[in-house]
Design a protein around this motif. Structure first.
Motif, short mmCIF file in Angstrom:
data_model
loop_
_atom_site.label_atom_id
_atom_site.label_comp_id
_atom_site.label_asym_id
_atom_site.label_seq_id
_atom_site.Cartn_x
_atom_site.Cartn_y
_atom_site.Cartn_z
N GLY A 47 0.80 -1.30 -0.04
CA GLY A 47 0.01 -0.08 -0.01
C GLY A 47 1.01 1.30 -0.03
O GLY A 47 0.54 2.32 0.83
N LEU A 48 1.89 1.35 -1.06
CA LEU A 48 2.78 2.19 -0.87
C LEU A 48 2.48 3.11 -1.84
O LEU A 48 1.71 3.00 -2.86
N HIS A 49 3.06 4.67 -1.82
CA HIS A 49 2.59 5.35 -2.67
C HIS A 49 3.25 7.01 -2.50
O HIS A 49 3.87 7.17 -1.16
N TYR A 63 -3.26 0.09 -8.51
CA TYR A 63 -2.11 0.18 -8.07
C TYR A 63 -1.45 1.69 -8.30
O TYR A 63 -2.28 2.57 -8.73
N ARG A 64 -0.47 2.02 -7.47
CA ARG A 64 0.15 3.14 -7.49
C ARG A 64 1.45 3.41 -8.18
O ARG A 64 2.15 2.25 -8.05
N VAL A 65 1.94 4.31 -8.87
CA VAL A 65 3.27 4.25 -9.60
C VAL A 65 4.08 4.78 -8.71
O VAL A 65 4.03 6.10 -8.23
N ILE A 66 5.52 4.31 -8.71
CA ILE A 66 6.57 4.77 -7.84
C ILE A 66 7.61 4.86 -8.89
O ILE A 66 8.44 3.87 -9.33
N TYR A 119 5.90 -0.32 -8.70
CA TYR A 119 4.33 -0.16 -8.56
C TYR A 119 4.16 -0.58 -7.01
O TYR A 119 4.92 -1.53 -6.50
N SER A 120 2.88 -0.39 -6.70
CA SER A 120 2.70 -1.06 -5.29
C SER A 120 1.33 -1.16 -5.26
O SER A 120 0.28 -0.22 -5.92
#
Lengths: 154, 209
Positions: A47-49, A63-66, A119-120
């Motif tokens: 659950g990172l972002h 998902y979130r892009v890192i 990604y997360s």
């Protein structure tokens, strides 16, 4: 990187036992390029972002892009579960999202290169909620010439 | 989870026995983390999957510091209000940010006094939307634990988490809030109260109340 239910408090193990968990029959470990020629992406389920990105919500399969150059100070965690340790991540993001370690393995020549984007997901969702996002992400990984993904759960 | 991995049958998985939330094992130990990551990446060379490989190294529990005590008296009786406690921790949180160069606070977009005010309002019966409350509470939890990591003798992470539940107004507020959420007519409040507010390892405290 996974643990056993018998290590958990019973109330938590009971909850985890009830989670929908499909069995896949087409998961062969296919041969590929040597590791030293692979382009590797990290895919976390912590659950990172980046701070300011949309926090994860219950059942959220997106998902979130890192981006690879994201400074550690910009990373936050909005996993809905409270049943895993966050103090390790608070102390050192690499213990959950080993981006600096992957960069070092590239510099040492162990791994060919790093993807430009990582990604997360937030690992508490029904499989159906994530499938369209995962399919879309697979296409994006191909566009980034990624030929190996390391899934890092918490 | 080993059992879930066995059911899903991914092509290659590395099994580690580290605490959940720490898949690379030990914070601030680059050599250890690199060994774990390398072992994971090297599984890509194997074609005999689906497979689960056992990682050989374990992590011993952090050494405990007997006699650990919070250097500033934060017991509920001493500080009185949540707002005062949050304010008192600010200097310690500043110390933590100065030392590590980062904070994981910042999901809710609220500053900590505002997050505390939201929690106090919820306790007074004015329940905000569940997602707003969840983000504020998670930010406060990160703020407290990061602040405590900067105490002169911070002890182990386990001690600091026990401190949060045993000795802070914030921990007591979460325990007080749980039944209100569980009794709410809104399903999202009930999910928060029953699943994602109090860790499973701390829920026994609800029974004691």
């Amino acid at each position: 990187m996974v643990k056993r239910l018998s290590d958990m408090p019973e109330v938590e193990a009971h909850h985890l036992r009830r989670i929908e968990c499909p069995t896949f029959d087409d998961t062969l470990a296919l041969p590929g390029k040597p590791l030293s020629q692979r382009r590797v992406a990290l895919i976390s389920t912590a659950g990172l972002h980046r701070r300011g990105d949309r926090p994860f919500r219950p059942g959220d399969g997106s998902y979130r892009v890192i981006p690879a150059g994201t400074p550690a100070r910009d990373l936050v965690m909005s996993h809905i579960s409270v049943n895993f340790d966050r103090t390790g991540f608070q102390q050192d993001h690499n213990v959950a999202f080993p981006i600096d370690r992957l960069r070092e393995l590239v510099e040492e020549g162990v791994v060919g290169s790093m993807a430009s984007m990582h990604y997360s997901f937030m690992g508490a969702f029904p499989p159906d909620a994530a499938e369209p996002h995962a399919q879309h992400l697979a296409g994006l990984l191909k566009q980034d010439a990624v030929d190996a993904a390391l899934l890092v759960p918490v | 989870m080993r059992e879930h991995t066995e059911a899903i049958r991914p092509p290659r998985a590395l099994w580690v026995t580290f605490e959940l939330g720490r898949p690379l094992g030990i914070p601030d130990d680059p050599d250890f983390q690199r060994r774990v990551l390398r072992a994971t990446a090297e599984l890509l060379e194997r074609t005999d999957g689906p497979l689960i490989a056992d990682y050989p190294e374990e992590v011993a529990e952090e050494a405990d510091f007997t006699g650990w005590a919070c250097p500033i008296n934060l017991t509920p009786q001493a500080t009185g209000t949540l707002a005062a406690e949050i304010d008192r921790l600010a200097t310690w949180h500043d110390q933590s940010v100065a030392r590590t160069g980062r904070t994981t606070v910042g999901v809710s977009g609220l500053d900590m006094p505002a997050a505390g005010a939201l929690l106090s309002a919820a306790l007074a019966g004015d329940l905000p939307p569940a997602q707003t409350l969840k983000e504020a509470v998670d930010d406060l939890r990160a703020y407290y634990l990061e602040a405590a990591s900067a105490f002169p003798d911070p002890g182990t992470a386990k001690k600091r988490k026990a401190w949060l539940w045993d000795e802070t107004v914030f921990g007591k507020a979460l325990l007080d809030l749980q039944p209100r959420l569980a009794a709410s007519e809104h399903p999202q409040h009930r999910i928060l109260g029953n699943l994602t507010l109090i860790p499973a390892t701390e829920r026994y405290r609800l029974a004691k109340k």
